[in-house]
Design a protein around this motif. Structure first.
Motif, PDB file in Angstrom:
ATOM      1  N   PRO B 115     -65.486  27.787 -10.683  1.00 53.14           N
ATOM      2  CA  PRO B 115     -67.115  27.471 -10.846  1.00 53.14           C
ATOM      3  C   PRO B 115     -67.313  26.716 -11.717  1.00 53.14           C
ATOM      4  CG  PRO B 115     -67.369  29.475 -11.335  1.00 53.14           C
ATOM      5  CD  PRO B 115     -66.003  29.379 -10.334  1.00 53.14           C
ATOM      6  N   PHE B 116     -66.926  26.429 -12.605  1.00 50.05           N
ATOM      7  CA  PHE B 116     -66.608  25.322 -13.388  1.00 50.05           C
ATOM      8  C   PHE B 116     -66.519  24.219 -12.580  1.00 50.05           C
ATOM      9  CE2 PHE B 116     -65.317  22.454 -17.001  1.00 50.05           C
ATOM     10  CZ  PHE B 116     -66.220  22.847 -17.244  1.00 50.05           C
ATOM     11  N   LEU B 117     -66.117  24.030 -11.722  1.00 50.83           N
ATOM     12  CA  LEU B 117     -66.013  22.432 -11.203  1.00 50.83           C
ATOM     13  C   LEU B 117     -66.066  22.316 -10.736  1.00 50.83           C
ATOM     14  CD1 LEU B 117     -61.959  23.298 -10.178  1.00 50.83           C
ATOM     15  CD2 LEU B 117     -62.563  21.787 -11.797  1.00 50.83           C
ATOM     16  N   ILE B 118     -67.657  22.551  -9.835  1.00 52.69           N
ATOM     17  CA  ILE B 118     -68.500  22.731  -8.926  1.00 52.69           C
ATOM     18  C   ILE B 118     -69.903  22.073 -10.317  1.00 52.69           C
ATOM     19  CG2 ILE B 118     -70.256  23.461  -7.407  1.00 52.69           C
ATOM     20  CD1 ILE B 118     -67.282  23.152  -6.530  1.00 52.69           C
ATOM     21  N   GLN B 120     -69.249  20.539 -13.521  1.00 53.92           N
ATOM     22  CA  GLN B 120     -68.773  19.322 -13.651  1.00 53.92           C
ATOM     23  C   GLN B 120     -69.100  18.110 -12.767  1.00 53.92           C
ATOM     24  OE1 GLN B 120     -66.632  18.372 -16.419  1.00 53.92           O
ATOM     25  NE2 GLN B 120     -67.544  20.893 -17.208  1.00 53.92           N
ATOM     26  N   VAL B 121     -68.584  18.749 -11.546  1.00 55.61           N
ATOM     27  CA  VAL B 121     -69.369  17.656 -10.586  1.00 55.61           C
ATOM     28  C   VAL B 121     -70.700  17.433 -10.313  1.00 55.61           C
ATOM     29  CG1 VAL B 121     -69.410  17.088  -7.440  1.00 55.61           C
ATOM     30  CG2 VAL B 121     -67.386  18.031  -8.905  1.00 55.61           C
ATOM     31  N   ASN B 122     -71.962  18.359 -10.456  1.00 55.05           N
ATOM     32  CA  ASN B 122     -73.332  18.065 -10.383  1.00 55.05           C
ATOM     33  C   ASN B 122     -74.060  17.542 -11.275  1.00 55.05           C
ATOM     34  OD1 ASN B 122     -73.539  18.749  -8.159  1.00 55.05           O
ATOM     35  ND2 ASN B 122     -73.930  21.448  -8.462  1.00 55.05           N
ATOM     36  N   GLU B 123     -73.363  17.535 -12.757  1.00 53.25           N
ATOM     37  CA  GLU B 123     -72.738  17.069 -14.182  1.00 53.25           C
ATOM     38  C   GLU B 123     -73.364  15.820 -13.761  1.00 53.25           C
ATOM     39  OE1 GLU B 123     -70.715  18.612 -17.216  1.00 53.25           O
ATOM     40  OE2 GLU B 123     -72.050  20.410 -17.624  1.00 53.25           O
ATOM     41  N   ARG B 124     -72.360  15.217 -13.367  1.00 54.39           N
ATOM     42  CA  ARG B 124     -71.596  13.576 -12.889  1.00 54.39           C
ATOM     43  C   ARG B 124     -72.612  12.867 -11.931  1.00 54.39           C
ATOM     44  NH1 ARG B 124     -68.049  16.058 -15.400  1.00 54.39           N
ATOM     45  NH2 ARG B 124     -65.973  14.442 -16.534  1.00 54.39           N
ATOM     46  N   GLY B 125     -73.440  13.468 -10.890  1.00 54.31           N
ATOM     47  CA  GLY B 125     -73.875  13.021  -9.855  1.00 54.31           C
ATOM     48  C   GLY B 125     -73.737  12.899  -9.291  1.00 54.31           C
ATOM     49  N   TRP B 126     -72.035  13.772  -8.669  1.00 54.32           N
ATOM     50  CA  TRP B 126     -71.417  13.439  -7.508  1.00 54.32           C
ATOM     51  C   TRP B 126     -71.785  14.377  -6.188  1.00 54.32           C
ATOM     52  CZ3 TRP B 126     -65.828  13.237 -10.031  1.00 54.32           C
ATOM     53  CH2 TRP B 126     -65.800  12.309 -10.906  1.00 54.32           C
ATOM     54  N   HIS B 154     -68.872  29.999   6.086  1.00 52.88           N
ATOM     55  CA  HIS B 154     -68.558  30.617   4.990  1.00 52.88           C
ATOM     56  C   HIS B 154     -68.678  28.564   4.054  1.00 52.88           C
ATOM     57  CE1 HIS B 154     -66.965  32.799   1.730  1.00 52.88           C
ATOM     58  NE2 HIS B 154     -66.107  32.549   1.722  1.00 52.88           N
ATOM     59  N   ALA B 155     -67.785  28.286   4.865  1.00 53.83           N
ATOM     60  CA  ALA B 155     -67.716  26.955   3.773  1.00 53.83           C
ATOM     61  C   ALA B 155     -68.495  26.902   3.086  1.00 53.83           C
ATOM     62  CB  ALA B 155     -66.163  26.352   4.906  1.00 53.83           C
ATOM     63  N   VAL B 156     -69.740  25.621   3.906  1.00 58.96           N
ATOM     64  CA  VAL B 156     -70.593  24.988   3.875  1.00 58.96           C
ATOM     65  C   VAL B 156     -71.817  26.299   3.173  1.00 58.96           C
ATOM     66  CG1 VAL B 156     -72.514  24.470   5.206  1.00 58.96           C
ATOM     67  CG2 VAL B 156     -70.401  24.218   6.147  1.00 58.96           C
ATOM     68  N   THR B 157     -71.948  26.986   3.643  1.00 59.72           N
ATOM     69  CA  THR B 157     -72.843  28.035   3.096  1.00 59.72           C
ATOM     70  C   THR B 157     -72.606  28.303   1.365  1.00 59.72           C
ATOM     71  OG1 THR B 157     -73.547  28.941   4.943  1.00 59.72           O
ATOM     72  CG2 THR B 157     -74.333  30.433   3.052  1.00 59.72           C
ATOM     73  N   THR B 158     -71.797  28.662   1.502  1.00 56.49           N
ATOM     74  CA  THR B 158     -71.013  29.049  -0.089  1.00 56.49           C
ATOM     75  C   THR B 158     -70.766  27.888  -1.141  1.00 56.49           C
ATOM     76  OG1 THR B 158     -69.150  30.522   1.170  1.00 56.49           O
ATOM     77  CG2 THR B 158     -68.727  29.729  -1.602  1.00 56.49           C
ATOM     78  N   LEU B 159     -70.784  26.307  -0.080  1.00 55.74           N
ATOM     79  CA  LEU B 159     -70.898  25.236  -1.499  1.00 55.74           C
ATOM     80  C   LEU B 159     -72.587  25.423  -1.784  1.00 55.74           C
ATOM     81  CD1 LEU B 159     -69.559  22.724  -3.062  1.00 55.74           C
ATOM     82  CD2 LEU B 159     -68.922  21.522  -0.666  1.00 55.74           C
ATOM     83  N   ARG B 160     -73.160  25.180  -0.646  1.00 55.89           N
ATOM     84  CA  ARG B 160     -74.325  24.596  -0.552  1.00 55.89           C
ATOM     85  C   ARG B 160     -75.594  25.897  -1.740  1.00 55.89           C
ATOM     86  NH1 ARG B 160     -75.773  23.702   5.530  1.00 55.89           N
ATOM     87  NH2 ARG B 160     -75.211  22.179   5.426  1.00 55.89           N
ATOM     88  N   GLN B 161     -74.623  26.755  -1.541  1.00 55.39           N
ATOM     89  CA  GLN B 161     -75.586  28.203  -2.126  1.00 55.39           C
ATOM     90  C   GLN B 161     -75.482  28.067  -3.912  1.00 55.39           C
ATOM     91  OE1 GLN B 161     -74.386  31.829  -0.672  1.00 55.39           O
ATOM     92  NE2 GLN B 161     -76.534  31.000   1.166  1.00 55.39           N
ATOM     93  N   ALA B 162     -73.641  27.192  -4.345  1.00 58.81           N
ATOM     94  CA  ALA B 162     -73.038  27.198  -5.899  1.00 58.81           C
ATOM     95  C   ALA B 162     -73.998  26.116  -6.352  1.00 58.81           C
ATOM     96  CB  ALA B 162     -71.957  27.328  -5.771  1.00 58.81           C
ATOM     97  N   SER B 163     -73.518  25.354  -5.824  1.00 60.21           N
ATOM     98  CA  SER B 163     -73.955  23.848  -5.974  1.00 60.21           C
ATOM     99  C   SER B 163     -75.241  23.171  -5.840  1.00 60.21           C
ATOM    100  CB  SER B 163     -73.465  22.263  -5.087  1.00 60.21           C
ATOM    101  OG  SER B 163     -74.009  22.523  -3.693  1.00 60.21           O
TER     102      SER B 163
END
Lengths: 309, 307
Positions: B115-118, B120-126, B154-163
């Motif tokens: 989750p650290f990578l997510i 990092q992406v969010n911090e950059r506004g990517w 699963h793929a879409v929901t996991t990413l939406r919830q975490a990010s």
């Protein structure tokens, strides 16, 4: 399989004829090299019927990645390739999956406007000749003749087997239908007579080595290296052409060569080649017609003489 | 010996395509687009964060880059995981330094494991693009629709919830789809797909849940394709990026805005001997006037406004 035909060790299409000691080949205007460019304009089907000898796609259908890679040529690459050829005054000899006349007539019309030649590369590049009976093989030849004539007013003069798939009777049938040349023999840098049951037939050089798909997808060369390879191929054939005429062919596929990072490599090579004197910039049909008129009989006699020694 | 009669029948021999997913259209005939600020090139950089499981099945084939040796293939497992531990941070540093905003395609397994990578992406506004479950769970012709529906969800929901991101883009693992994939991702609210490499611009795709778009995610200007599959050198990668850009930049001056897409695998370009090649290539592109660094969603929004 009980009906598998016996296989032969030699296709029986030509006799050995060494490159040295042949009668001198001359081209119009005393040119050293007959230079022709053969764009393959192809249609690959997403979900074709399956030939027992060859799968149409490396992945299960729908093979989005490979299908789309081919489709790129018609959507984006063709126009770029055609504009580069226009820039250097090169007319194409189109290796055509003839169903493209129905799918994408806009491309055909643009080639007709430029007085390009059309020869047959089968119906689709996803329909292979392996396993066809004679009636089926006649049907695809007749289909190609009728379709191309209807859309371009040309009678096809040449043949490159669809996806390079053949039967043992292909050359005999092509000659019988009055087709002048095949592109499927890769054993020479000059035209060569082909032995058929009836009439005359020749192969003209269509270089697999210079074919963009072989260079990019099989040899995995980088674009700038392709330009170097094309120039080196030309230089050698031009040098030898001072003694006896040679043929250089560049077979192309817009889906490979029409990519933005590759198109300038083609432009660089065409600029170089067409910048030389004594290059006959021509088409497959013109090479074949010239050869039949001026060299065919002499070649047949020379081959016979060599093999009677 | 002969072939069945249907081998010489051509029911889809007609004007246009041999399927109904999209319309036949030639790039050079389309209405030109103008990017924000009058830019000629929309620069779309797409790093992929991938999890190659050690027990990766060949179902129905192994995603390129996956396990090779008999189990346990610690060699390829760790070489690919290198991208998530080390390589991505070199890539991020290069992109940060050049002011380039990326769209990161990510497997759900990465979201769950790292989750650290997510963050990092969010911090950059990517932007985050849904990249399927992991590199062993492919979408392919013949995959049962129930199973595929669960994979997509699963793929879409996991990413939406975490990010917390809306997540409107989709990239199938190995760019492999079944006959249902486009319908299933559209049903989950996906607006664009990165699998189809048949164009240099977006185009509309028909699905059972309305229109979505194909975005021209590059399979050619891709570090894995060029340096792993083709065995080209790092310098050749730089040359090919530059040649791609130079051509599109010239074409855009006459034909309207173009998209320069660059596909990056941090396990490839993030290696010490390759990162400077990536930096040099991107610096060349970003150093031109009229280059708009944008995410896939931003590029698509601008494109759609002009249709």
């Amino acid at each position: 399989m009980t009906d598998t035909p016996a296989m032969k060790s030699d296709p029986g299409l030509y006799d050995y004829w060494p490159y040295v000691g042949r009668p001198k080949l001359t081209w119009p205007g005393g040119a050293r090299v007959a230079f022709w460019v053969a764009p393959n304009i192809e249609y690959y089907e997403l979900d074709p019927p399956i030939n027992p000898s060859r799968a149409p796609w490396p992945r299960p259908i729908p093979d989005v990645l490979t299908y789309a890679q081919r489709d790129y040529g018609n959507r984006a690459g063709h126009w770029r390739m055609m504009e580069v050829m226009d820039r250097f005054g090169v007319r194409g000899s189109v290796s055509l999956n003839v169903a493209l006349c129905e799918h994408h007539p806009e491309i055909i019309e643009a080639c007709v406007e430029r007085d390009w030649e059309f020869f047959s590369h089968g119906i689709y590049n996803t329909r292979y000749c392996y396993g066809m009976d004679e009636a089926q093989e006649r049907a695809i030849i007749e289909d190609a003749l009728e379709t191309v004539e209807k859309h371009t007013n040309q009678r096809i003069a040449g043949w490159l087997a669809p996806a390079l798939t053949h039967t043992e009777r292909t050359m005999d049938l092509l000659a019988e239908y009055g087709i002048l040349y095949t592109c499927d023999l890769f054993c020479d840098d000059q035209p060569q007579p082909v032995k058929v049951k009836k009439g005359r037939f020749i192969g003209i050089p269509y270089s697999l080595e210079m074919n963009d798909i072989i260079v990019y997808n099989v040899q995995l060369a980088a674009p700038r290296r392709y330009a170097d390879m094309l120039k080196a191929n030309f230089d050698q054939l031009y040098e030898e052409g001072a003694e006896s005429g040679t043929v250089m062919c560049i077979p192309l596929h817009a889906y490979a060569v029409g990519q933005p990072h590759r198109i300038e490599a083609l432009a660089e090579a065409l600029d170089y080649i067409t910048g030389h004197d004594d290059v006959w910039i021509t088409t497959g049909r013109e090479i074949a017609e010239w050869y039949y008129e001026h060299h065919y009989d002499e070649a047949v006699a020379a081959i016979a003489a060599h093999n009677e020694r | 010996m002969s072939l069945p009669d249907d081998y010489l029948q051509y029911p889809k021999r007609r004007h246009g395509m041999d399927h109904d997913r999209y319309q036949w259209s030639m790039l050079h005939e389309r209405k030109p687009v103008t990017w924000p600020g009058g830019a000629r090139i929309a620069l779309w950089v797409v790093p992929a964060l991938e999890f190659f499981p050690l027990d990766q099945p060949a179902k129905p084939f192994k995603a390129p880059g996956g396990m090779v040796t008999p189990y346990p293939d610690l060699r390829h497992y760790t070489l690919r995981d290198y991208g998530n531990r080390v390589g991505i941070f070199r890539v991020m540093k290069v992109l940060d330094g050049l002011g380039i905003r990326a769209s990161v395609a990510v497997n759900a397994a990465i979201v769950e494991r790292y989750p650290f990578l997510i963050e990092q992406v969010n911090e950059r506004g990517w932007e985050l693009i849904a990249g399927g479950v992991d590199m062993g769970k492919l979408h392919y012709g013949g995959l049962a629709i129930g199973e595929e529906t669960a994979q997509v969800r699963h793929a879409v929901t996991t990413l939406r919830q975490a990010s917390g991101q809306e997540v409107v883009g989709w990239l199938s693992p190995a760019r492999s789809e079944s006959e249902n994939t486009l319908d299933l991702i559209a049903a989950e609210g996906i607006q664009y797909v990165c699998d189809w490499n048949n164009d240099d611009m977006p185009y509309a795709l028909n699905t059972t849940h309305g229109t979505i778009y194909s975005m021209p995610h590059s399979h050619e200007i891709d570090d894995q394709t060029i340096m792993l599959n083709y065995h080209h050198s790092e310098q050749s990668f730089v040359d090919q990026v530059k040649d791609q850009f130079d051509f599109l930049y010239r074409e855009a001056a006459e034909a309207g805005g173009r998209i320069m897409a660059i596909t990056i695998h941090p396990w490839m370009s993030g290696q010490p001997h390759r990162i400077k090649a990536l930096e040099s290539a991107l610096a060349y592109v970003a150093g031109h006037d009229g280059v708009w660094s944008a995410t896939g969603a931003e590029i698509l929004a601008s494109f759609k406004e002009q249709q």
